[in-house]
Design a protein around this motif. Sequence first.
Motif, PDB file in Angstrom:
ATOM      1  N   LEU B  37       0.838  -1.201   0.000  1.00 28.93           N
ATOM      2  CA  LEU B  37       0.000   0.000   0.000  1.00 28.93           C
ATOM      3  C   LEU B  37       0.871   1.249   0.000  1.00 28.93           C
ATOM      4  O   LEU B  37       2.007   1.231   0.476  1.00 28.93           O
ATOM      5  N   ASP B  38       0.305   2.341  -0.515  1.00 30.74           N
ATOM      6  CA  ASP B  38       1.041   3.601  -0.416  1.00 30.74           C
ATOM      7  C   ASP B  38       0.627   4.317   0.874  1.00 30.74           C
ATOM      8  O   ASP B  38      -0.272   3.868   1.596  1.00 30.74           O
ATOM      9  N   ARG B  39       1.286   5.421   1.146  1.00 32.11           N
ATOM     10  CA  ARG B  39       1.055   6.122   2.410  1.00 32.11           C
ATOM     11  C   ARG B  39      -0.401   6.543   2.555  1.00 32.11           C
ATOM     12  O   ARG B  39      -0.989   6.447   3.647  1.00 32.11           O
ATOM     13  N   GLY B  40      -1.021   6.997   1.505  1.00 26.56           N
ATOM     14  CA  GLY B  40      -2.416   7.432   1.573  1.00 26.56           C
ATOM     15  C   GLY B  40      -3.345   6.287   1.950  1.00 26.56           C
ATOM     16  O   GLY B  40      -4.300   6.467   2.719  1.00 26.56           O
ATOM     17  N   GLN B  41      -3.064   5.112   1.430  1.00 26.20           N
ATOM     18  CA  GLN B  41      -3.902   3.957   1.759  1.00 26.20           C
ATOM     19  C   GLN B  41      -3.704   3.523   3.215  1.00 26.20           C
ATOM     20  O   GLN B  41      -4.653   3.110   3.882  1.00 26.20           O
ATOM     21  N   VAL B  42      -2.481   3.620   3.690  1.00 26.97           N
ATOM     22  CA  VAL B  42      -2.231   3.293   5.094  1.00 26.97           C
ATOM     23  C   VAL B  42      -2.897   4.341   5.999  1.00 26.97           C
ATOM     24  O   VAL B  42      -3.469   4.012   7.046  1.00 26.97           O
ATOM     25  N   GLN B  43      -2.846   5.593   5.566  1.00 24.50           N
ATOM     26  CA  GLN B  43      -3.569   6.636   6.310  1.00 24.50           C
ATOM     27  C   GLN B  43      -5.062   6.303   6.402  1.00 24.50           C
ATOM     28  O   GLN B  43      -5.677   6.418   7.469  1.00 24.50           O
ATOM     29  N   ALA B  44      -5.648   5.907   5.285  1.00 23.97           N
ATOM     30  CA  ALA B  44      -7.086   5.588   5.264  1.00 23.97           C
ATOM     31  C   ALA B  44      -7.389   4.450   6.223  1.00 23.97           C
ATOM     32  O   ALA B  44      -8.382   4.487   6.967  1.00 23.97           O
ATOM     33  N   VAL B 103      -0.818   8.085  18.230  1.00 22.73           N
ATOM     34  CA  VAL B 103       0.613   8.208  17.914  1.00 22.73           C
ATOM     35  C   VAL B 103       0.876   7.667  16.510  1.00 22.73           C
ATOM     36  O   VAL B 103       1.655   8.235  15.735  1.00 22.73           O
ATOM     37  N   LEU B 104       0.188   6.592  16.177  1.00 23.37           N
ATOM     38  CA  LEU B 104       0.320   6.034  14.822  1.00 23.37           C
ATOM     39  C   LEU B 104      -0.244   6.993  13.771  1.00 23.37           C
ATOM     40  O   LEU B 104       0.406   7.258  12.746  1.00 23.37           O
ATOM     41  N   THR B 105      -1.442   7.538  14.024  1.00 27.79           N
ATOM     42  CA  THR B 105      -2.009   8.440  13.014  1.00 27.79           C
ATOM     43  C   THR B 105      -1.197   9.730  12.922  1.00 27.79           C
ATOM     44  O   THR B 105      -1.062  10.298  11.834  1.00 27.79           O
ATOM     45  N   ASP B 106      -0.630  10.182  14.066  1.00 30.41           N
ATOM     46  CA  ASP B 106       0.311  11.313  14.026  1.00 30.41           C
ATOM     47  C   ASP B 106       1.476  10.985  13.089  1.00 30.41           C
ATOM     48  O   ASP B 106       1.853  11.784  12.226  1.00 30.41           O
ATOM     49  N   ALA B 107       2.052   9.803  13.289  1.00 34.92           N
ATOM     50  CA  ALA B 107       3.234   9.415  12.529  1.00 34.92           C
ATOM     51  C   ALA B 107       2.923   9.344  11.035  1.00 34.92           C
ATOM     52  O   ALA B 107       3.804   9.549  10.198  1.00 34.92           O
ATOM     53  N   LEU B 108       1.667   9.058  10.745  1.00 40.37           N
ATOM     54  CA  LEU B 108       1.258   8.994   9.337  1.00 40.37           C
ATOM     55  C   LEU B 108       0.921  10.373   8.779  1.00 40.37           C
ATOM     56  O   LEU B 108       0.526  10.499   7.614  1.00 40.37           O
ATOM     57  N   TYR B 114      -8.905  15.829  13.063  1.00 41.93           N
ATOM     58  CA  TYR B 114      -9.617  15.204  11.942  1.00 41.93           C
ATOM     59  C   TYR B 114      -9.862  13.731  12.227  1.00 41.93           C
ATOM     60  O   TYR B 114     -10.935  13.188  11.956  1.00 41.93           O
ATOM     61  N   VAL B 115      -8.876  13.076  12.810  1.00 45.32           N
ATOM     62  CA  VAL B 115      -9.029  11.665  13.152  1.00 45.32           C
ATOM     63  C   VAL B 115     -10.094  11.498  14.240  1.00 45.32           C
ATOM     64  O   VAL B 115     -11.023  10.674  14.107  1.00 45.32           O
ATOM     65  N   ILE B 116      -9.993  12.298  15.298  1.00 46.21           N
ATOM     66  CA  ILE B 116     -10.870  12.109  16.467  1.00 46.21           C
ATOM     67  C   ILE B 116     -12.321  12.425  16.132  1.00 46.21           C
ATOM     68  O   ILE B 116     -13.238  11.761  16.621  1.00 46.21           O
ATOM     69  N   THR B 117     -12.555  13.401  15.297  1.00 42.27           N
ATOM     70  CA  THR B 117     -13.950  13.703  14.941  1.00 42.27           C
ATOM     71  C   THR B 117     -14.535  12.636  14.021  1.00 42.27           C
ATOM     72  O   THR B 117     -15.743  12.594  13.825  1.00 42.27           O
TER      73      THR B 117
END
Lengths: 249, 249
Positions: B37-44, B103-108, B114-117
């Motif tokens: 996967l690319d970074r965007g897909q891992v972010q998703a 911490v993981l979503t920060d690292a990404l 945006y994540v929490i909402t």
Amino acid sequence: MSRLLTPDALEAAIRQVGAERYHDKHPFHRLLHGGKLDRGQVQAWALNRYCYQAGVPRKDAALISRVDDRALRRAWVHRILDHDGALEGKTGGEDGGIERWLVLTDALGLDRDYVITMQGALPATRFAVEAYVAFVRERTLVEAVASSLTELFAPSIHRERIAGMLESYDFIGERAMQYFRRRLDQANRDADFALAFVKRHATTPEAQAAAVDAVRFKCNVLWAQLDALHHAYVAPGLVPPGAFRPEGT
Amino acid sequence: MSRLLTPDALEAAIRQVGAERYHDKHPFHRLLHGGKLDRGQVQAWALNRYCYQAGVPRKDAALISRVDDRALRRAWVHRILDHDGALEGKTGGEDGGIERWLVLTDALGLDRDYVITMQGALPATRFAVEAYVAFVRERTLVEAVASSLTELFAPSIHRERIAGMLESYDFIGERAMQYFRRRLDQANRDADFALAFVKRHATTPEAQAAAVDAVRFKCNVLWAQLDALHHAYVAPGLVPPGAFRPEGT
């Protein structure tokens, strides 16, 4: 209530509910604290009130189960630990309020299994407790939090109860009163947090009215339990089928 | 299932569900762990999976809210603390699993608010999570406990994930993987407890069948989340209106 209250006026409206309807005004409590009950009647009170104690952590879990805000969940979860106690190793293995309540029922000579199974409790007690759990699960979050606010009125009744019961009943000692001593601090801290939450989040006239109604509802939950006790064990003394009967009655 | 299984045969039936349907078999996980996967897909993936993490303590509170047995409540409440973390002073102020997930979503490179909402999460993700919370609230207690038993299968996927993601993605470091390292121990301990509970309390053929179905249901909750991710971000790559879009897409 059609106008938006200031937060302080909302607090005053909530406190007014307590002044009018908190169960410290119930005749049963006057009898209990004034030393007018016999041991069997105090037993009946303690074993019925156990149902309420046992319901409180379920009520608090029901509240947490609907909260998306992690900060609020973190601020609320200690209530479960306060009542249920915590297992050794995680928070030092404290006993919790329910265990302290069972120390009281032990001291009153009640069998612990009989108390815990709630077999001898009045049906009306259990209905009131379940109504409280359901209310917290189903109403708005502000109402759910507001329904805890009878804790604002609890410390004075606890102080009165400790003094009155220790003085009046030779079958009650200091150890049996530890539940109430501990709640003096806990209830203050919890009530301050919940009151601040309600004042901050009840931001429409409708939400404020609902918050005040939630305190009224909770007063009814407490009052109904004493009505049932009074009817069964004081006057006319009509114990429902299957419910606890004091020895010799 | 019409005959009563031995507890060990029940355990085998539950493990068979994992062998057939646990989400380690989903093509999305193969891609994720294989570095495809690319970074965007891992972010998703990470921002959708946040919804699940945030739902878990609500699910555990829903379970506690229906348990009359204090010993079970005491044994379960640490799950809430494990995920939400505990406030300073009560249990040492640990951060908890949700914080580690952030911490993981920060690292990404995802914005924390945006994540929490959960604004960018796929609707199917949120529906699956809410179905899980509702299941635990509404089904029998044995089913509610059994639905946690996908934890039996989690440690191997976590080990595979840690190794695969660290090796494959230069945008993932050791610190971002701390959630999974911590869950290796927690999931084992929790799964052992829940499995023993289900084996002891599912004492009719119907209850046993329902417990196995609960594990199947939970596998579906996990699988459906990956289906939605796969459809939106891999093939055909059809992102629903309002959902997260990786940069440059």
